[in-house]
Design an enzyme around this catalytic site. Sequence first.
Site, PDB file in Angstrom:
ATOM      1  N   ASN A  88      42.915  35.550  50.262  1.00 42.22           N
ATOM      2  CA  ASN A  88      44.250  35.062  50.637  1.00 42.22           C
ATOM      3  C   ASN A  88      44.081  33.912  51.636  1.00 42.22           C
ATOM      4  O   ASN A  88      42.999  33.701  52.185  1.00 42.22           O
ATOM      5  CB  ASN A  88      45.116  36.191  51.215  1.00 42.22           C
ATOM      6  N   GLY A  92      41.710  44.836  46.180  1.00 44.90           N
ATOM      7  CA  GLY A  92      41.135  44.234  44.979  1.00 44.90           C
ATOM      8  C   GLY A  92      39.704  43.779  45.173  1.00 44.90           C
ATOM      9  O   GLY A  92      38.913  44.409  45.880  1.00 44.90           O
ATOM     10  N   ASP A 103      38.601  41.262  46.796  1.00 45.21           N
ATOM     11  CA  ASP A 103      38.390  40.849  48.192  1.00 45.21           C
ATOM     12  C   ASP A 103      37.896  42.054  49.007  1.00 45.21           C
ATOM     13  O   ASP A 103      36.876  41.973  49.725  1.00 45.21           O
ATOM     14  CB  ASP A 103      39.726  40.321  48.739  1.00 45.21           C
ATOM     15  N   THR A 108      44.959  37.208  39.002  1.00 46.72           N
ATOM     16  CA  THR A 108      45.629  38.038  37.969  1.00 46.72           C
ATOM     17  C   THR A 108      45.814  39.494  38.405  1.00 46.72           C
ATOM     18  O   THR A 108      46.260  40.317  37.610  1.00 46.72           O
ATOM     19  CB  THR A 108      44.867  38.003  36.624  1.00 46.72           C
ATOM     20  N   VAL A 158      46.751  41.361  42.319  1.00 43.12           N
ATOM     21  CA  VAL A 158      47.868  41.426  43.279  1.00 43.12           C
ATOM     22  C   VAL A 158      48.776  40.189  43.149  1.00 43.12           C
ATOM     23  O   VAL A 158      49.996  40.283  43.301  1.00 43.12           O
ATOM     24  CB  VAL A 158      47.294  41.514  44.716  1.00 43.12           C
TER      25      VAL A 158
HETATM   26  N1  AR6 Z   1      34.576  42.895  40.598  1.00 46.49           N
HETATM   27  C1  AR6 Z   1      35.215  42.046  39.757  1.00 46.49           C
HETATM   28  N2  AR6 Z   1      36.566  42.002  39.640  1.00 46.49           N
HETATM   29  C2  AR6 Z   1      37.287  42.849  40.400  1.00 46.49           C
HETATM   30  C3  AR6 Z   1      36.704  43.760  41.312  1.00 46.49           C
HETATM   31  C4  AR6 Z   1      35.293  43.763  41.388  1.00 46.49           C
HETATM   32  N3  AR6 Z   1      34.644  44.573  42.219  1.00 46.49           N
HETATM   33  N4  AR6 Z   1      37.725  44.460  41.911  1.00 46.49           N
HETATM   34  C5  AR6 Z   1      38.878  44.017  41.385  1.00 46.49           C
HETATM   35  N5  AR6 Z   1      38.644  43.048  40.474  1.00 46.49           N
HETATM   36  P1  AR6 Z   1      42.840  40.751  42.917  1.00 46.49           P
HETATM   37  P2  AR6 Z   1      44.333  38.226  43.268  1.00 46.49           P
HETATM   38  C6  AR6 Z   1      39.579  42.278  39.635  1.00 46.49           C
HETATM   39  O1  AR6 Z   1      44.078  41.541  43.151  1.00 46.49           O
HETATM   40  O2  AR6 Z   1      45.272  38.566  42.164  1.00 46.49           O
HETATM   41  C7  AR6 Z   1      43.662  40.731  47.757  1.00 46.49           C
HETATM   42  O3  AR6 Z   1      44.309  41.704  48.548  1.00 46.49           O
HETATM   43  C8  AR6 Z   1      40.984  42.801  39.444  1.00 46.49           C
HETATM   44  O4  AR6 Z   1      40.986  43.894  38.521  1.00 46.49           O
HETATM   45  O5  AR6 Z   1      41.592  41.209  43.587  1.00 46.49           O
HETATM   46  O6  AR6 Z   1      43.774  36.837  43.337  1.00 46.49           O
HETATM   47  C9  AR6 Z   1      43.401  39.431  48.524  1.00 46.49           C
HETATM   48  O7  AR6 Z   1      43.159  39.668  49.892  1.00 46.49           O
HETATM   49  C10 AR6 Z   1      41.662  41.554  38.876  1.00 46.49           C
HETATM   50  O8  AR6 Z   1      41.338  41.434  37.480  1.00 46.49           O
HETATM   51  O9  AR6 Z   1      43.037  39.195  43.351  1.00 46.49           O
HETATM   52  C11 AR6 Z   1      44.670  38.658  48.309  1.00 46.49           C
HETATM   53  O10 AR6 Z   1      45.653  39.016  49.267  1.00 46.49           O
HETATM   54  C12 AR6 Z   1      40.956  40.409  39.629  1.00 46.49           C
HETATM   55  O11 AR6 Z   1      39.793  40.994  40.223  1.00 46.49           O
HETATM   56  C13 AR6 Z   1      45.116  39.072  46.932  1.00 46.49           C
HETATM   57  O12 AR6 Z   1      44.556  40.370  46.710  1.00 46.49           O
HETATM   58  C14 AR6 Z   1      41.792  39.742  40.703  1.00 46.49           C
HETATM   59  O13 AR6 Z   1      42.617  40.707  41.329  1.00 46.49           O
HETATM   60  C15 AR6 Z   1      44.569  38.155  45.848  1.00 46.49           C
HETATM   61  O14 AR6 Z   1      45.099  38.546  44.613  1.00 46.49           O
END
Ligand code: AR6
Length: 185
Positions: free
Chosen positions: A30, A38, A40, A124, A126
Site C-alpha cells: 500500500n 495478503g 504483503d 486483484t 484486497v
Molecule cells: N504468494 C503469492 N500470492 C499471494 C500470496 C503469496 N504468499 N498471498 C496472497 N497472494 P493482495 P492487492 C495473492 O490482497 O489486491 C495488503 O493488505 C492473492 O491471493 O495481497 O494488491 C496490502 O498491504 C491475490 O491473488 O494485494 C495493501 O493494503 C494477490 O496476491 C493491499 O493488501 C494480490 O492480493 C493490496 O491489495
Amino acid sequence: MKVNFEHGCLELLRGDICQEKVDAIVNAANAALAGGGGVDGAIHAAAGPTLMEECRLLGGCPTGETVATGAGRLAAKWVFHTVGPIWQGGDSGESKLLASCYQTALALAGQLGAESIAFPSVATGVYRFPLAAAAAIALGVITRHLKTNSPPFRIRMVLFDPTTLAAYQNALGQFLDPGQAIVIN
Ligand code: AR6
C-alpha cells in the site's frame, strides 16, 4: 507453464511467492508501505522485521510506482514494493496505474541488474481489480519487456490460487506469436 521469448522467458505457476529463489520478489504493497494482509503480510512475516524498518525509512510509495528494499530472511536480493490501484469502477486511471506497477518494477530490476523477478497478481486481492483485465495488463507489459534485450530475463508470475492461475493462463494466448510454443511442466 513456460514460454520462451527472444530475450528471456515467462513462467506462470501456482505458489507462494515467499519461497521464490529469484533476484527480486515483488510485493503488492500500500502507498504507506505500512504492511497489511495478503501477499504483503506473507512477505513481511517471511522476511522478518528488517523489511518494515527499511519501509519506514522510505516513508511511502505513490500508486503505480515501485521502490526497493533488502529482502531480510528471504532468498531474494531485493523486495520490490509496488502499489497497485484500488479498483473504483475503472474510470479513475486504474488500468494505466496497474500497467505502471509492472513497468516500474521491470525498470527498477534493469537499473539494479536483477536478472530474475517474481510477481504476484498485483491489485486483484484486497484492491479488487477485476482478474481477467489485470491478467491482460500484466502479461501485456511483461511480454513486451521480454522482446527487449534488457534484464530481467526470467520473469515468474507466482499465483496463489487456481482461479488466478487460470485467469493468467487464459490471458496469455493473445500475447503470443502464431506457433510460439508453450512448455507445460
Ligand atoms: N504468494 C503469492 N500470492 C499471494 C500470496 C503469496 N504468499 N498471498 C496472497 N497472494 P493482495 P492487492 C495473492 O490482497 O489486491 C495488503 O493488505 C492473492 O491471493 O495481497 O494488491 C496490502 O498491504 C491475490 O491473488 O494485494 C495493501 O493494503 C494477490 O496476491 C493491499 O493488501 C494480490 O492480493 C493490496 O491489495
